[in-house]
Design an enzyme around this catalytic site. Structure first.
Site, short mmCIF file in Angstrom:
data_model
loop_
_atom_site.label_atom_id
_atom_site.label_comp_id
_atom_site.label_asym_id
_atom_site.label_seq_id
_atom_site.Cartn_x
_atom_site.Cartn_y
_atom_site.Cartn_z
N TYR A 52 -43.98 28.87 -41.46
CA TYR A 52 -44.25 30.01 -40.58
C TYR A 52 -42.94 30.54 -39.99
O TYR A 52 -42.69 31.74 -40.00
CB TYR A 52 -45.20 29.56 -39.46
CG TYR A 52 -45.49 30.59 -38.41
CD1 TYR A 52 -46.51 31.51 -38.59
CD2 TYR A 52 -44.75 30.63 -37.23
CE1 TYR A 52 -46.80 32.45 -37.61
CE2 TYR A 52 -45.02 31.57 -36.26
CZ TYR A 52 -46.05 32.48 -36.45
OH TYR A 52 -46.32 33.41 -35.48
N THR A 84 -47.29 38.25 -40.26
CA THR A 84 -47.50 36.86 -40.64
C THR A 84 -48.86 36.34 -40.16
O THR A 84 -49.55 35.64 -40.90
CB THR A 84 -46.37 35.98 -40.07
OG1 THR A 84 -45.12 36.52 -40.51
CG2 THR A 84 -46.50 34.55 -40.52
N GLU A 85 -49.22 36.71 -38.94
CA GLU A 85 -50.45 36.18 -38.35
C GLU A 85 -51.72 36.81 -38.91
O GLU A 85 -52.68 36.11 -39.19
CB GLU A 85 -50.42 36.38 -36.82
CG GLU A 85 -49.41 35.51 -36.10
CD GLU A 85 -49.85 34.07 -35.97
OE1 GLU A 85 -50.98 33.72 -36.34
OE2 GLU A 85 -49.04 33.27 -35.48
N SER A 86 -51.75 38.15 -39.02
CA SER A 86 -53.01 38.82 -39.34
C SER A 86 -52.93 39.81 -40.50
O SER A 86 -53.94 40.41 -40.85
CB SER A 86 -53.52 39.57 -38.11
OG SER A 86 -52.68 40.69 -37.85
#
Length: 180
Positions: free
Chosen positions: A132, A21-23
């Site tokens: 998120y 999700t982040e990167s």
């Protein structure tokens, strides 16, 4: 990565879900806000975590080192999971805390401590954090289902997440860790 989850008591495959999700698994990424690396740590948060972990000579440029980024990220995730009870049931609170900060989640809990988990998540007042949380939860469940050891039963593959918020989140004062 799995070693970091074990060492820092992060429920298995949660780091994978956060990282995707982040990167999108890219170690050299920097967000618009300045978060860096695989699990997108903010330099100030990472500096505090590095001190907690006993990392000498911390330099924010090292956040692009996947090994350090994952070690500090799993330390942070483990802190957040323990803050809300320390088991799989704490994950739906640790995830929005990772994004918006534990202080924000604690405020939401004060107002909604008797709500069911699904309603609590749908009522997260920050659109980005709500989306998120939903995304990371979906990925976490998928990874656990698809990649758990074959000898585990279906019940063991899926985490136990109660319908209501854990009692730890409904009245016990929050722990001291708040890097968000």
């Amino acid at each position: 990565m799995r070693a970091g989850e074990g060492a820092h008591q992060v429920p298995w495959f949660l780091t994978f879900a956060i990282m995707q999700t982040e990167s999108r698994f890219e170690p050299g990424v920097t967000s618009w806000a300045g978060a860096r690396g695989l699990v997108q740590l903010m330099p100030a948060t990472a500096k505090d975590l590095a001190r907690q972990a006993g990392v000498d000579g911390f330099d924010e440029a090292r956040l692009y080192d996947p090994s350090l980024n994952l070690d500090l990220g799993t330390l942070y995730l483990g802190n957040l999971v323990r803050r809300y009870g320390g088991d799989d049931a704490a994950v739906p609170l640790a995830i929005p805390s990772y994004n918006a900060g534990a202080g924000a989640v604690d405020k939401w809990l004060e107002k909604r401590k008797d709500w069911d988990f699904d309603l609590f998540i749908e009522a997260i007042p920050y659109d980005e954090t709500r989306a998120y949380t939903q995304s990371v939860l979906e990925r976490w469940l998928s990874y656990r289902w698809l990649h758990a050891p074959a000898e585990l039963t279906a019940d063991q593959r899926l985490p136990y997440v109660p319908l209501t918020l854990p009692s730890r989140a409904r009245g016990v004062s929050p722990g001291p860790v708040d890097h968000g």
